[in-house]
Design an enzyme around this catalytic site. Structure first.
Site, PDB file in Angstrom:
ATOM      1  N   ALA A  97      -2.623  -7.837  -2.344  1.00 31.27           N
ATOM      2  CA  ALA A  97      -2.371  -6.438  -2.700  1.00 31.27           C
ATOM      3  C   ALA A  97      -0.881  -6.117  -2.626  1.00 31.27           C
ATOM      4  O   ALA A  97      -0.309  -5.553  -3.556  1.00 31.27           O
ATOM      5  CB  ALA A  97      -3.159  -5.514  -1.788  1.00 31.27           C
ATOM      6  N   GLY A 134       1.852  -7.975   3.180  1.00 33.76           N
ATOM      7  CA  GLY A 134       1.967  -8.937   2.072  1.00 33.76           C
ATOM      8  C   GLY A 134       0.567  -9.183   1.552  1.00 33.76           C
ATOM      9  O   GLY A 134      -0.191  -8.258   1.354  1.00 33.76           O
ATOM     10  N   LYS A 168     -12.196 -19.822 -15.988  1.00 37.44           N
ATOM     11  CA  LYS A 168     -13.517 -19.310 -15.644  1.00 37.44           C
ATOM     12  C   LYS A 168     -14.110 -18.603 -16.852  1.00 37.44           C
ATOM     13  O   LYS A 168     -13.459 -17.751 -17.448  1.00 37.44           O
ATOM     14  CB  LYS A 168     -13.373 -18.326 -14.473  1.00 37.44           C
ATOM     15  CG  LYS A 168     -14.636 -17.561 -14.154  1.00 37.44           C
ATOM     16  CD  LYS A 168     -14.455 -16.562 -13.018  1.00 37.44           C
ATOM     17  CE  LYS A 168     -15.698 -15.689 -12.911  1.00 37.44           C
ATOM     18  NZ  LYS A 168     -15.539 -14.583 -11.959  1.00 37.44           N
ATOM     19  N   SER A 222       4.309  -9.465   8.266  1.00 33.36           N
ATOM     20  CA  SER A 222       4.516 -10.252   9.469  1.00 33.36           C
ATOM     21  C   SER A 222       3.804 -11.584   9.332  1.00 33.36           C
ATOM     22  O   SER A 222       2.637 -11.641   8.960  1.00 33.36           O
ATOM     23  CB  SER A 222       3.961  -9.502  10.673  1.00 33.36           C
ATOM     24  OG  SER A 222       3.796 -10.398  11.743  1.00 33.36           O
ATOM     25  N   PRO A 241     -21.864 -14.255 -18.756  1.00 38.94           N
ATOM     26  CA  PRO A 241     -20.651 -14.782 -19.375  1.00 38.94           C
ATOM     27  C   PRO A 241     -19.642 -13.667 -19.650  1.00 38.94           C
ATOM     28  O   PRO A 241     -20.013 -12.498 -19.752  1.00 38.94           O
ATOM     29  CB  PRO A 241     -21.175 -15.323 -20.706  1.00 38.94           C
ATOM     30  CG  PRO A 241     -22.338 -14.422 -21.037  1.00 38.94           C
ATOM     31  CD  PRO A 241     -22.898 -13.915 -19.739  1.00 38.94           C
ATOM     32  N   LEU A 258      -7.717  -4.031   0.435  1.00 42.53           N
ATOM     33  CA  LEU A 258      -8.802  -3.822   1.389  1.00 42.53           C
ATOM     34  C   LEU A 258      -8.638  -2.534   2.186  1.00 42.53           C
ATOM     35  O   LEU A 258      -9.615  -1.996   2.712  1.00 42.53           O
ATOM     36  CB  LEU A 258      -8.895  -5.016   2.339  1.00 42.53           C
ATOM     37  CG  LEU A 258      -9.206  -6.346   1.636  1.00 42.53           C
ATOM     38  CD1 LEU A 258      -9.116  -7.506   2.609  1.00 42.53           C
ATOM     39  CD2 LEU A 258     -10.579  -6.301   0.989  1.00 42.53           C
TER      40      LEU A 258
END
Lengths: 504, 509
Positions: free
Chosen positions: A20, A17, A83, A44, A101, A338
């Protein structure tokens, strides 16, 4: 010619989960009909996710739009704020700061980039900073925000923005989205992986409880563990830590105090840097450092000193290795998140790289008997993406004059990728920057960081040099005034958010 | 501070390339300190024949601020909607590579995926029926896009021009000279270089006059007077993948109304162009001397001329490839001095134009920073490679095996970049435009499909539309295009109403 239905993928399995996994699941659920393809996500509850306060870049707006997500609803659900850029402090030299910016600086004239005019004017004694000509930077400095105006002639058309969100809440939100659209979630831990003998393709996963989940295509979203990519398929990892030596982070949330800033802060430290990401209810903080140059205890001290309000809980340590896998799509499995690679969040690119991994897959959407040509194209395109982001992050470390610690001495003198070296050399010469191959960070970004960290070109564009001084000053003055006035009229960020998308 | 400003620019050679760069610089450099001089000799001919272009030329015209009707009138120009390729995939087959897109993209996917699916569902009309430009070209119709028409294919017509290259050079020359470029007549007999740097310092003419310069633009054609004869830059030869090395060109009478498209017909050992101008037709036969003799090539050209020739045949020799560095020291080469790619996709002027834009974006000072030059060279090289790949596709994607030339082309080793692209399309009809390349997805699709490459399957998400919905949309698109055609004037009518070459004298009154 065959109808793609004849050899269509029937069973897509996502392992893991987190951001990603659920971004992948949500995107697939918005595209595919559950009648023709089944999509299963295995996760899990025992395995935690890395998700911390997360800053994004404007591309996420496209991802949400593709999913048809309402912006106000999204902000409420993720504790999100707006942002407008990132403030970098102490990077070029201690005591200096600049804003990178979103959106450009000024307006290009006569086909020549705006910053050439600014460089020329600066050489003539104009004290204004480059960011004084950026609407996003001006709004950020004044804690203001408003949405862009669609009318290209309006000053407000120069507004570009992204969000600060709670990544765990975002994953939760996308989970509901995906489950509503027929994605099946299976709770459990993958124990073993079965592969086909002849070609090594993954055919099924066996869970701890003995259940077997079959699939014809797999997404590895298992984070640093890279369960399928590393453990099963043994895809080599390319290490970039000689260019980006930070390998540890200490993260900690704090209470929200003071005005709600519409920008991220990244403050350079003795052996790394510290982020500050404001969400609606709390502030995310993290100190990223190189364990070679700093012990954990000291790093925690640095983190605590850099906080501006009361901590909520204890610091959490995360270890990582910077680099990526050159082939992200192997056999019938794609690594996203990752498991694909790690680049520190200095320019908030984590969710972006996930998003690109997904959208590239969708445009290349394979049949079950896909050939190498499809896989190769994916890998070539993703490789480029990682390299481009990598170069831009390295720029922040190498473009420094700091010599107050061994860490900065290393960064200042390290050898850098040729692709980056060419860019810096070209900029040093006459301030030229070019955007290659649709790269993510376009001219204004490179210019903001180069100039913000004191890489000043030897000379400026000869053609600008030949324009009458008064005329250039006049144009610059007009632009600056228009932006100043537009900023004054904008509401405060917190007020705008209150009436637009405040979380309960 | 030392003065490093460039003050004297010398352009060597006055063909299309020379006068284009002169015109561009005269418009962009508004500085009385900078002098631009173009040296050309009436004794040296230019290669200029009937020239076809691609739509990007509109950017250049806009940059110069040209009045398009005036430009068309003065260059004997016609409008161009695409190129018709005859006998390329197989003998007897033909297709048009249009400038505008096919159909409408849906669900984020290119139209051709839906056409493939629709074709599979039953009898889809030919793909050409979904492209207004192709249909208009075949019917001899033309108009400019009409932005007022929302949601109509008529608002997005994309076009280029076919014109007389000598008149174009003349047009650019008038433009440049009106803006201060000085033209000097004479033949260069000597070039002198600075002792340490090797930079070109000056050129000497036959009559003894010497001209100093800070920056030299070499537009001297194939021979590369400065870039090669002086600086010995070297040449990268691409004739292994594009073996044609000769052309013979000849104008013929116009048989009637000009077609709004160029034709490229494949022949035994090369191909023949046909470029209709307002008052005549430009023709040329491009061939490979290893597979065909000059006399045979001329016979073949004459035989396929269709109309009475009105000029003597003009033989040209070339070698496909690119200068190892198109910018070397203080010399920038443009046009044929920089490299050669056959005019199969009408890219010659485009490559000049982008090189000028790149030069202006990287405009140097007297230090001639190497990083600046390296950037220019790597991008120019990439651009030539991209065009090369697209040209090679035409020769390689063929089923022809009727001559040794075609057997060679069919079996030759091709660049990996191209091979990957063909493989990917064959697999599942996916196409990408890489790195801002000039030819986009429509172009790649058009040639691959037109030359018989059939993908194994199309994008699975094209199945997301229910059959009835897809069928309904396809019928609607087809009908819309037919309706648009009814409203379009003929190409000749459009020219007569806006920009007739013959009426030039009346305007001057």
């Amino acid at each position: 010619m065959a109808n793609p239905q004849q050899n269509a993928l029937k069973n897509i399995v996502i392992v893991g989960g987190g951001s990603a996994g659920w971004m992948t699941a949500a995107a697939l659920s918005s595209m595919l009909s559950p009648r023709s393809v089944s999509v299963t996500l295995i996760e899990s509850d025992q395995i935690g996710t890395v998700g911390v306060g997360e800053a994004t870049i404007p591309d996420i707006i496209n991802f949400n739009a593709m999913l048809g997500i309402n912006e106000a609803e999204f902000l409420k659900a993720t504790n999100g704020t707006f942002k407008l850029g990132i403030e970098f402090t102490d990077w070029g030299q201690k005591g200096e700061s600049y804003i990178h910016p979103f959106g450009g600086h000024g307006v290009d004239m006569q086909g020549i980039d705006f910053h050439q005019y600014w460089l020329h004017s600066k050489a003539g004694g104009n004290p204004a900073k480059l960011q004084d000509y950026s609407l996003c930077a001006l709004a950020a400095e004044n804690n203001k925000f408003t949405l862009p105006d669609q009318n290209p002639r309006s000053v407000l058309s120069h507004m570009r923005y992204a969000y600060h969100i709670d990544a765990t809440l975002y994953a939760k939100y996308l989970r509901k989205y995906a489950e509503d659209r027929g994605i099946k979630r299976v709770e459990g831990k993958v124990e073993t992986v079965q592969q086909q003998n002849e070609n090594g393709n993954i055919i099924s996963l066996t869970l701890e409880n003995g259940d077997v989940i079959e699939g014809d295509f797999f997404f590895d979203c298992t984070g640093f563990r890279a369960l399928l990519t590393d453990k099963t398929l043994d895809v080599p990892f390319t290490d970039w830590s000689h260019w980006l030596p930070c390998d540890t982070a200490q993260t900690l949330a704090t209470e929200r105090v003071g005005p709600l800033l519409p920008y991220t802060k990244a403050t350079a430290k003795t052996a790394g840097w510290q982020w500050r990401i404001p969400t609606q209810h709390r502030t995310g903080n993290g100190h990223i450092y190189s364990s070679q140059y700093m012990k954990d205890d000291e790093a925690i001290e640095v983190l605590m000193e850099g906080l501006d309000s009361k901590p909520l809980g204890e610091p959490r340590k995360i270890r990582f290795k910077t680099g990526y896998r050159e082939t992200l799509w192997n056999k019938n499995c794609i690594a996203i998140g990752l498991s694909a690679g790690f680049l520190e969040p200095l320019e908030s690119t984590s969710l972006f790289l996930i998003q690109m991994g997904i959208s590239r897959f969708i445009t290349l959407f394979p049949t079950a008997d896909f050939s190498d040509a499809v896989r190769d194209e994916y890998n070539i395109q993703m490789r480029k993406e990682f390299h481009q982001v990598r170069d831009f992050i390295i720029l922040h470390y190498v473009a420094t004059q700091r010599d107050d610690s061994p860490f900065w001495n290393y960064c200042r003198n390290m050898s850098i990728p040729d692709s980056l070296k060419r860019k810096i050399d070209l900029f040093k010469e006459a301030g030229r920057i070019f955007r290659y191959d649709d790269e993510l960070f376009s001219k204004p970004s490179w210019i903001a960081v180069c100039i913000g960290q004191n890489i000043l070109p030897k000379s400026t564009d000869p053609i600008v040099g030949s324009l009458p001084h008064d005329q250039v000053e006049h144009s610059l003055g007009t632009m600056r005034n228009a932006m100043k006035q537009a900023t004054q009229k904008m509401p405060m960020h917190s007020d705008f958010l209150k009436q637009y998308g405040a979380a309960v | 501070m030392q003065d490093v400003k460039i003050r004297n620019i010398i352009i060597v050679g006055g063909g299309t390339a020379g006068w284009m760069v002169a015109a561009g610089m005269s418009r962009l450099i508004q500085d009385d300190d900078i002098k631009i001089r173009l040296i050309e000799s009436a004794q040296i001919g230019t290669v200029g024949v009937g020239e076809a272009t691609i739509p990007h030329i509109a950017y250049y015209n806009r940059l110069l601020g040209l009045d398009e009707n005036d430009f068309v009138r003065k260059t004997n120009a016609t409008f161009k909607l695409g190129i018709e390729f005859v006998n390329w995939g197989k003998q007897g087959e033909r297709y048009i590579h249009p400038f505008g897109a096919y159909g409408v993209d849906m669900e984020g996917l290119h139209f051709h995926n839906f056409w493939h699916r629709y074709n599979q569902m039953g009898q889809a009309p030919h793909i050409d029926n979904y492209c207004l430009q192709i249909r208009a070209a075949k019917m001899g119709k033309f108009q400019r896009p009409d932005a007022r028409l929302k949601n109509s294919p008529l608002n997005s017509i994309v076009y280029a021009f076919q014109f007389d290259a000598s008149l174009y050079a003349k047009f650019m020359s008038d433009f440049a000279q009106a803006r201060g470029v000085v033209r000097t007549e004479g033949k260069i007999t000597q070039v002198s270089q600075a002792p340490e740097s090797g930079n070109v310092q000056s050129v000497t003419l036959e009559n003894g006059d010497v001209y100093d310069g800070d920056l030299f633009i070499d537009c001297s054609g194939f021979r590369g007077l400065l870039i090669e004869q002086t600086l010995k830059t070297g040449y990268e030869d691409w004739s292994a993948v594009l073996p044609c090395n000769r052309a013979v060109a000849r104008a013929s009478q116009s048989p009637g109304e000009p077609e709004p498209y160029t034709r490229a017909t494949a022949k035994k050992a090369g191909w023949q162009w046909r470029i209709p101008l307002q008052s005549r037709i430009g023709n040329g036969h491009v061939y490979c001397s290893e597979f065909m003799k000059d006399e045979e090539a001329l016979d073949s050209l004459n035989k396929d001329l269709g109309e009475t020739p009105i000029s003597e045949p003009n033989f040209l020799r070339f070698r496909t490839g690119i200068r190892k560095k198109t910018w070397n020291k203080n010399v920038v080469s443009l046009g044929l001095a920089a490299g050669f790619l056959e005019p199969l996709e009408s890219t010659s002027i485009h490559l000049i134009q982008t090189a000028i834009a790149r030069l202006m974006a990287s405009f140097p000072d007297k230090n001639f920073a190497q990083s600046n030059i390296d950037y220019f060279n790597s991008r120019t090289h990439l651009e030539y490679e991209q065009v090369r790949d697209f040209l090679v596709l035409h020769y390689h994607a063929t089923e022809r095996d009727d001559t040794p030339f075609w057997r060679y082309c069919k079996n030759m080793a091709i660049p990996d970049t191209l091979k990957n692209r063909i493989d990917l399309y064959k697999e599942n009809a996916r196409l990408y435009r890489h790195d801002n390349e000039v030819f986009g997805e429509t172009s790649w699709f058009s040639v691959m499909h037109g030359q018989g490459i059939t993908p194994k399957t199309y994008h699975p998400l094209a199945n997301s539309l229910p059959e009835e919905v897809l069928a309904g949309r396809m019928v609607q698109m087809h009908r819309t295009i037919e309706n648009c055609l009814d409203q379009m004037p003929s190409h000749q009518e459009f020219i007569d109403a806006n920009c007739n070459f013959e009426t030039k004298s009346i305007d001057k009154r």
